[in-house]
Scaffold this active site. Structure first.
Site, PDB file in Angstrom:
ATOM      1  N   LYS A  28       0.846  -1.204   0.000  1.00 30.11           N
ATOM      2  CA  LYS A  28       0.000   0.000   0.000  1.00 30.11           C
ATOM      3  C   LYS A  28       0.880   1.253   0.000  1.00 30.11           C
ATOM      4  O   LYS A  28       2.081   1.179   0.306  1.00 30.11           O
ATOM      5  CB  LYS A  28      -0.915  -0.032   1.231  1.00 30.11           C
ATOM      6  CG  LYS A  28      -0.175  -0.041   2.562  1.00 30.11           C
ATOM      7  CD  LYS A  28      -1.092  -0.428   3.721  1.00 30.11           C
ATOM      8  CE  LYS A  28      -0.330  -0.440   5.040  1.00 30.11           C
ATOM      9  NZ  LYS A  28      -1.135  -1.027   6.124  1.00 30.11           N
ATOM     10  N   TYR A 240      16.713  29.603  10.169  1.00 30.92           N
ATOM     11  CA  TYR A 240      15.476  30.313  10.517  1.00 30.92           C
ATOM     12  C   TYR A 240      15.262  30.344  12.027  1.00 30.92           C
ATOM     13  O   TYR A 240      15.469  29.341  12.714  1.00 30.92           O
ATOM     14  CB  TYR A 240      14.273  29.609   9.891  1.00 30.92           C
ATOM     15  CG  TYR A 240      14.129  29.843   8.407  1.00 30.92           C
ATOM     16  CD1 TYR A 240      13.971  31.118   7.890  1.00 30.92           C
ATOM     17  CD2 TYR A 240      14.136  28.759   7.530  1.00 30.92           C
ATOM     18  CE1 TYR A 240      13.821  31.320   6.519  1.00 30.92           C
ATOM     19  CE2 TYR A 240      13.977  28.947   6.164  1.00 30.92           C
ATOM     20  CZ  TYR A 240      13.821  30.234   5.664  1.00 30.92           C
ATOM     21  OH  TYR A 240      13.669  30.424   4.323  1.00 30.92           O
TER      22      TYR A 240
HETATM   23  C1  LIG Z   1      -0.377  -2.022   6.826  1.00 28.87           C
HETATM   24  C2  LIG Z   1      -0.954  -3.340   7.196  1.00 28.87           C
HETATM   25  C3  LIG Z   1      -0.142  -4.483   7.293  1.00 28.87           C
HETATM   26  C4  LIG Z   1       1.374  -4.422   7.224  1.00 28.87           C
HETATM   27  O1  LIG Z   1       1.847  -4.008   8.475  1.00 28.87           O
HETATM   28  P1  LIG Z   1       3.404  -3.849   8.813  1.00 28.87           P
HETATM   29  O2  LIG Z   1       3.411  -3.460  10.249  1.00 28.87           O
HETATM   30  O3  LIG Z   1       3.918  -2.775   7.920  1.00 28.87           O
HETATM   31  O4  LIG Z   1       4.066  -5.155   8.566  1.00 28.87           O
HETATM   32  C5  LIG Z   1      -0.763  -5.704   7.480  1.00 28.87           C
HETATM   33  N1  LIG Z   1      -2.108  -5.793   7.629  1.00 28.87           N
HETATM   34  C6  LIG Z   1      -2.916  -4.706   7.589  1.00 28.87           C
HETATM   35  C7  LIG Z   1      -4.376  -4.869   7.772  1.00 28.87           C
HETATM   36  C8  LIG Z   1      -2.359  -3.444   7.390  1.00 28.87           C
HETATM   37  O5  LIG Z   1      -3.153  -2.368   7.368  1.00 28.87           O
END
Ligand SMILES: *Cc1c(COP(=O)(O)O)cnc(C)c1O
Length: 344
Positions: A28, A240
């Site tokens: 994702k 800054y």
């Molecule tokens: C993002 C996600 C994962 C992966 O999690 P990590 O901690 O990055 O390994 C797995 N299952 C779901 C439902 C997620 O939203």
């Protein structure tokens, strides 16, 4: 710099930690900002055939990259009106509510996964809903999954609690493949592995837990040019807001990496970068395109290197300095940064 060989190494580490399960990949958010195209290509070569994305749009683009055979699950589920999009790209919705399940059935159904909430209270049917579910006709249930809230803290009682609840759910779905573990869940041990593991961050070399050392190889770092090195006299300020005052004469290197590239301004007070093995602290506020670093005593090294490294092996400390977690540093890496890929 993204090291695709390290990515594949991490995939095989995760697979070997859970030899009885299939190792999927969570890609994702453009593979956590590292480019879903490069990442899915490399993972596929490593043998991965199951992919998870968050949205149907991400699913459609991963489908284009991967072609017809791998399975692509959409974690954010099914919303009314999306059946055509799911069908066109052959995406599997991870359905997380009874309303959504009904809408899916009304729009023709198909292959789907069920998300059951075991304690996170984010997405998912309740345990009671799942246990009294009459499976709809016209649908093919491919996977039952849940998600752990505290897998980054191995001793947290939520882990065992969620595991136990997930097991009671599975009694209702004999023979259906099950999945519980993200990266942290894989590291909790075989009880958590079930049929499919769903790591994301571990693939990308990020350690989900501050309290354990993990077997993942760093996959990425930012290599920023040193644009200028200057001497700052005692009492002068840098950047800054004049937030850094030189206590004595200091040598300051100006790196071409700033918050427009995803560096957290919140890390200004405690952040550091590295030249080789030497940590060089930020001097003053991170600005949009530039960050000043205190390289006093290492000027020759800085001149010779010409570059400075952010993140990489010290990602955990960098996340702490920014008041966040490695996940967020990763997905915030800016579009302006040129991504270079090592390996394939
Ligand atoms: C993002 C996600 C994962 C992966 O999690 P990590 O901690 O990055 O390994 C797995 N299952 C779901 C439902 C997620 O939203």
């Amino acid at each position: 710099m993204v090291d695709l060989d390290a990515l594949r190494h991490n995939y095989s580490v995760l697979q070997s930690l859970a030899p009885s399960a299939r190792c999927a990949a969570v890609v994702k958010a453009d593979a956590y900002g590292l480019d879903a195209g490069r990442v899915t290509g490399a993972l596929r070569e490593a043998g991965c055939t199951l992919f998870f994305v968050a949205t149907p749009e991400e699913g459609a683009s991963v489908r284009q990259l991967l072609g017809p055979s791998p399975s692509i699950y959409v974690l954010n589920g099914f919303q009314p009106g999306l059946s055509e999009m799911f069908a066109r790209s052959d995406l599997i919705p991870v359905i997380g509510s009874l309303d959504s399940l009904n809408a899916f059935g009304e729009e023709g159904g198909g292959v789907y996964a069920l998300h059951v909430d075991t304690g996170m209270n984010r997405l998912g049917l309740t345990v009671e809903e799942a246990r009294s579910l009459a499976l709809p006709r016209g649908g093919e249930l491919r996977l039952v999954m849940s998600h752990l809230a505290c897998s980054d803290v191995p001793a947290h009682p939520m882990n065992a609690h969620q595991l136990e609840r997930f097991r009671t759910v599975l009694e209702h779905f004999p023979g259906i493949p099950a999945s519980l573990a993200n990266t942290g869940g894989v590291l909790l041990g075989p009880d958590y592995h079930f049929d499919i593991i769903r790591p994301g961050v571990g693939l990308y070399g990020v350690n989900p837990s501050a309290t354990r050392s993990e077997p993942f190889r760093p996959v990425f770092h930012v290599d920023a040019p040193i644009l200028q090195i200057r001497r700052v006299a005692a009492g002068e300020t840098v950047g800054y807001g004049a937030r850094f005052t030189a206590a004595g004469q200091r040598t300051i290197a100006i790196a071409g990496f700033g918050y427009a590239d995803g560096l957290f301004r919140a890390a200004s007070q405690t952040g550091s970068a590295r030249i080789g093995e030497i940590a060089v602290p930020f001097a003053g506020m991170v600005s949009m395109d530039l960050t000043a670093l205190d390289v006093t005593g290492h000027e020759d090294l800085a001149r010779k290197a010409g570059r400075v490294q952010f993140y990489g092996a010290d990602l955990g400390a960098a996340a702490d300095a920014a008041g966040t977690i490695g996940y967020e540093l990763l997905v915030r890496l800016g579009a302006r940064l040129k991504r270079e890929y090592l390996g394939r």
